[in-house]
Design a protein around this motif. Structure first.
Motif, short mmCIF file in Angstrom:
data_model
loop_
_atom_site.label_atom_id
_atom_site.label_comp_id
_atom_site.label_asym_id
_atom_site.label_seq_id
_atom_site.Cartn_x
_atom_site.Cartn_y
_atom_site.Cartn_z
N TYR A 173 0.83 -1.20 0.00
CA TYR A 173 0.00 0.00 0.00
C TYR A 173 0.87 1.26 0.00
N VAL A 174 0.24 2.37 -0.33
CA VAL A 174 0.91 3.66 -0.25
C VAL A 174 0.00 4.59 0.54
N ASN A 175 0.59 5.31 1.47
CA ASN A 175 -0.14 6.25 2.31
C ASN A 175 0.10 7.68 1.85
N VAL A 176 -0.97 8.41 1.68
CA VAL A 176 -0.89 9.84 1.36
C VAL A 176 -1.34 10.60 2.61
N LEU A 177 -0.42 11.35 3.22
CA LEU A 177 -0.69 12.06 4.47
C LEU A 177 -0.88 13.55 4.19
N VAL A 178 -2.01 14.08 4.59
CA VAL A 178 -2.30 15.51 4.44
C VAL A 178 -2.37 16.11 5.85
N SER A 179 -1.42 16.99 6.16
CA SER A 179 -1.32 17.55 7.51
C SER A 179 -1.61 19.05 7.50
N ASP A 180 -2.18 19.52 8.60
CA ASP A 180 -2.40 20.96 8.77
C ASP A 180 -2.07 21.35 10.21
N THR A 181 -2.01 22.62 10.47
CA THR A 181 -1.71 23.11 11.82
C THR A 181 -2.94 23.80 12.41
N GLY A 182 -4.10 23.21 12.15
CA GLY A 182 -5.35 23.78 12.64
C GLY A 182 -5.64 23.43 14.09
N HIS A 183 -6.88 23.66 14.50
CA HIS A 183 -7.27 23.50 15.91
C HIS A 183 -7.50 22.04 16.32
N GLY A 184 -7.49 21.11 15.36
CA GLY A 184 -7.62 19.70 15.69
C GLY A 184 -9.07 19.21 15.73
N ILE A 185 -9.22 17.88 15.82
CA ILE A 185 -10.53 17.22 15.85
C ILE A 185 -10.63 16.39 17.12
N PRO A 186 -11.71 16.51 17.88
CA PRO A 186 -11.87 15.66 19.08
C PRO A 186 -11.87 14.18 18.69
N LYS A 187 -11.28 13.35 19.53
CA LYS A 187 -11.16 11.93 19.22
C LYS A 187 -12.52 11.28 19.03
N SER A 188 -13.52 11.77 19.74
CA SER A 188 -14.87 11.20 19.64
C SER A 188 -15.50 11.46 18.27
N ASP A 189 -14.93 12.42 17.50
CA ASP A 189 -15.48 12.77 16.20
C ASP A 189 -14.70 12.17 15.04
N TYR A 190 -13.72 11.30 15.34
CA TYR A 190 -12.89 10.74 14.28
C TYR A 190 -13.72 10.02 13.20
N GLN A 191 -14.79 9.35 13.60
CA GLN A 191 -15.61 8.61 12.64
C GLN A 191 -16.77 9.44 12.11
N THR A 192 -17.38 10.24 12.98
CA THR A 192 -18.60 10.97 12.59
C THR A 192 -18.34 12.08 11.58
N ILE A 193 -17.09 12.58 11.51
CA ILE A 193 -16.81 13.67 10.56
C ILE A 193 -17.00 13.24 9.12
N PHE A 194 -17.02 11.93 8.87
CA PHE A 194 -17.21 11.43 7.51
C PHE A 194 -18.69 11.22 7.17
N ASN A 195 -19.58 11.45 8.15
CA ASN A 195 -21.00 11.28 7.89
C ASN A 195 -21.56 12.50 7.17
N PRO A 196 -22.52 12.30 6.26
CA PRO A 196 -23.12 13.44 5.55
C PRO A 196 -23.79 14.41 6.52
N GLY A 197 -23.59 15.70 6.30
CA GLY A 197 -24.25 16.72 7.11
C GLY A 197 -23.48 17.13 8.35
N VAL A 198 -22.37 16.43 8.66
CA VAL A 198 -21.58 16.77 9.85
C VAL A 198 -20.53 17.81 9.47
N THR A 199 -20.59 18.97 10.09
CA THR A 199 -19.63 20.03 9.81
C THR A 199 -19.49 20.93 11.03
N SER A 200 -18.30 21.51 11.17
CA SER A 200 -18.04 22.46 12.26
C SER A 200 -18.11 23.89 11.76
N LYS A 201 -18.38 24.04 10.45
CA LYS A 201 -18.43 25.38 9.86
C LYS A 201 -19.83 25.98 10.01
#
Length: 382
Positions: free
Chosen positions: A311-339
């Protein structure tokens, strides 16, 4: 009444009907259990009466034969007869256990809890006490409602997941339909823009203007192609993931704020992977834009390509405010946004592109107040 209302009414009727049927089954089972238990007690009372006669008329041969017949007829109900002198007599209890005094005492206590003991009297004189337990059939019947409830629960769970999956499928069709319609709507003015661009060239207007217009038209064509492929199986081709990722990186770098510091690093010069270039570039673009939003337009974006076995891993990193660990899975659900503005579709589409179309994986690798690292894993195709 619209289709949605009819469906809700049908579901409600189905739910009520199911509840009524289950209630009737449980009520009927409980009634049958009680009736069966009463019949067993009636048989025990007959046996106790015969035993009473036998104890008082041991010389009566015919009565003894009657007792034996009644005694032998009981082959399922375990019982213990405790005579007035303390001696015991057992039936339908294994012989080895019947010899164990402690076991008999525990069985007497258990039988007394299950069924009211029957006192055997004759002409006012107490002769013995009969303790009896539930037969094997009655014990099985006792657990039948529990098994039935479990079946009903599993059935309900299947129905629930069916409706949930069906609803998700309908939502996916809706988003796919909206995307295709968007692509169709963009196509009309895009064709017109192509004509105006050719007209500008013919009029010999400043070439730089024509070139920039062509870039924007190309960009619109790319967006149209992306949206048109949602909901259908895209064609995958063997591409160099390093070159494809760098192409997306360069495009985003040129069109982003100077306050964003971009870095690109690859551990290999090239690596073949089955890709759809348009959708893959869209994935990288979405991840980078999410990172820029998380940094509020100021910070560092890093893209790194790291081979790992097949396999090959593509890592995209930023220096933003971060994501709570409890939201690691839910952020991929439709309609979930912090904006405050946004539909929460970006990461949902990214997940679909990576996992459904490219058979890869995407996840939040790490996240803290110092930043977030998103990882895309795709299979190498040598």
């Amino acid at each position: 009444m619209n289709f949605s209302s009819k469906r809700k009414t049908s579901n409600l009727v189905l739910l009520i009907a199911s509840f009524v049927i289950v209630s009737l089954i449980l009520w009927n089972t409980n009634s049958f259990f009680k009736k069966f238990k009463e019949e067993e007690r009636h048989k025990m009372e007959i046996w106790a009466t015969a035993q009473s006669e036998l104890l008082q008329s041991s010389e009566d041969r015919d009565l003894g034969n009657l007792h034996v017949k009644i005694f032998q007829n009981n082959t399922s109900t375990p019982m213990i007869l405790v005579n007035k002198d303390g001696s015991t007599k057992t039936n339908n209890i294994p012989e080895e256990e019947a010899q164990d005094t402690n076991y008999i005492k525990s069985r007497i206590a258990r039988f007394g809890a299950e069924n009211t003991p029957i006192s055997i009297d004759y002409k006012g004189e107490h002769l013995a006490t009969l303790y009896y337990g539930n037969s094997e059939v009655l014990n099985k019947l006792k657990y039948y409602p529990i098994a039935l409830m479990l079946i009903i629960f599993l059935f309900g769970a299947v129905i629930f997941f069916f409706f949930k999956t069906n609803k998700a499928s309908e939502q996916n069709k809706l988003w796919a339909g909206m995307a295709k319609e968007t692509a169709h709507q963009i196509g009309t003015p895009l064709t017109s823009l192509l004509g105006w661009s050719e007209l500008l060239k013919a009029e010999e207007i400043n070439p730089e203007i024509s070139q920039e217009i062509e870039k924007d038209i190309t960009r619109l064509q790319t967006i149209t192609e992306r949206f048109s492929k949602i909901g259908s199986l895209p064609k995958l081709e063997k591409k160099d993931i390093v070159a494809e990722t760098k192409c997306a990186y360069e495009y985003l770098k040129l069109r982003s704020s100077k306050l964003i510091h971009f870095t690109f690093d690859s551990k290999v010069t090239q690596l073949p992977v089955l890709l759809n270039s348009s959708l893959y570039n869209w994935t990288i673009e979405n991840l980078v834009k999410n990172g820029i939003d998380a940094m509020k337009g100021k910070g560092s974006i890093s893209i790194e390509i790291v081979p790992e076995g097949r396999y090959v891993n593509v890592l995209v990193s930023d220096t933003g405010h971060g994501i709570p660990k409890s939201d690691y899975q839910t952020i991929f659900n439709p309609g979930v946004t912090s904006k405050k503005r946004g539909w929460g579709l970006g990461l949902s589409l990214v997940k679909r592109i990576v996992e459904e179309y490219h058979k890869g994986r995407i996840k939040v690798l790490t996240s803290s107040k110092e930043g977030t690292v998103m990882q895309i894993s795709l299979k190498v195709n040598p």
